[in-house]
Write an enzyme that holds these catalytic residues in place. Structure first.
Site: not given
Ligand SMILES: NC(=O)c1ccc[n+]([C@@H]2O[C@H](COP(=O)([O-])OP(=O)(O)OC[C@H]3O[C@@H](n4cnc5c(N)ncnc54)[C@H](OP(=O)(O)O)[C@@H]3O)[C@@H](O)[C@H]2O)c1
Length: 247
Positions: A11-13, A16-18, A137, A150
């Site tokens: 999910t969320g792929g 970023g990380i996904g 996180s 958060y």
């Molecule tokens: N980057 C960091 O420093 C960091 C650190 C700790 C934890 N995290 C965690 O890592 C995870 C991924 O984050 P990321 O940093 O890779 O951010 P990202 O690049 O914004 O990726 C987030 C992904 O989740 C999707 N998404 C967001 N809301 C959604 C929803 N309601 N339903 C379905 N998909 C949804 C986005 O696509 P759409 O916008 O098209 O929906 C995107 O594919 C998150 O859980 C975040 O809290 C990130």
């Protein structure tokens, strides 16, 4: 790591990380489903990955009706999932004094309620011996300014994951948590000013931001047989963020 013909849902792929994790599983031979809210982001991800093994599903995890759409897609595919990576997430950072109800609900609905019910709906579609991963996180245990909501969502997620590990153990399903530190992703860039990157790098022991590929490698390890005796735990892939901050 080899995941030939294993079925993986992230999910969320789409970014970023996904997205990095989807690429890594595809390169390891898996069939991968990725979700997101935005069809354009999913389309871009599909163009980047360019593999018949990748499938995309528009599904907003914060809405139960859209989780049901995802469940229907998996059900109609007639596959059992070997890996479920509950990764979608949003963060809005502001002091408790300024948080709005909308910001609170959006984060809890996506980061907690969405994962809880996605797991619930997909339990019947998990293979025995599957691996479930949650993206939490490092701030689930830290107490940084402006992260009141958060951090609370990620703390709640950790507890759900630990209980799930116990409840699903009879089916030999392992459930683990990945807690990234600061990772360079579009999501982080959208909520923080560019100068914050330098600060975030400086509060890790390794003195740098992490790369999404480094979280993908952690996910593949936890999903693999190399982690066969690991369940109910949290791996912090954070460059030594907490250890350093506590010094
Ligand atoms: N980057 C960091 O420093 C960091 C650190 C700790 C934890 N995290 C965690 O890592 C995870 C991924 O984050 P990321 O940093 O890779 O951010 P990202 O690049 O914004 O990726 C987030 C992904 O989740 C999707 N998404 C967001 N809301 C959604 C929803 N309601 N339903 C379905 N998909 C949804 C986005 O696509 P759409 O916008 O098209 O929906 C995107 O594919 C998150 O859980 C975040 O809290 C990130």
């Amino acid at each position: 790591m080899i995941f030939t013909n294993k079925n993986v849902l992230i999910t969320g792929g789409s970014t970023g990380i996904g997205l990095a994790t989807a690429k890594a599983f595809i390169n390891a031979g898996a069939n991968v489903w990725i979700t997101g809210r935005n069809a354009d982001n999913l389309q871009k991800a599909a163009e980047e990955i360019k593999s018949p093994k990748l499938k995309t599903v528009v599904s907003d995890t914060s809405k139960l009706t859209e989780i049901s759409i995802l469940e229907k897609v998996i059900s109609e595919s007639e596959v059992k999932l070997d890996v479920l990576f509950l990764n979608a997430g949003i963060g809005v950072f502001s002091p408790i004094a300024q948080v709005t109800e909308e910001e609170f609900d959006a984060q809890f609905n996506t980061n907690v309620k969405g994962h809880f019910f996605t797991l619930q709906k997909l339990i019947p579609h998990l293979s025995d011996g599957a691996s479930v991963l949650f993206t939490s996180s490092s701030v689930a245990t830290a107490a940084n300014l402006g992260t009141g909501v958060y951090s609370a969502t990620k703390g709640a997620l950790n507890k759900i994951a630990q209980v799930a590990a116990n409840e699903l153990a009879p089916r030999k399903i392992r459930v683990n948590i990945i807690s990234p530190g600061p990772i360079t992703t579009p999501g982080l860039a959208s909520v923080l000013p560019p100068e914050a990157k330098e600060y975030l790098a400086s509060v890790t022991a390794l003195q740098r931001m992490g790369d999404p590929d480094e979280i993908a490698k952690t996910a593949l390890f936890l999903a693999s047989d190399a982690a066969s005796y690991i369940t109910g735990t949290e791996i912090k892939a954070d460059g030594g963020y907490l250890n350093y901050a506590l010094k």
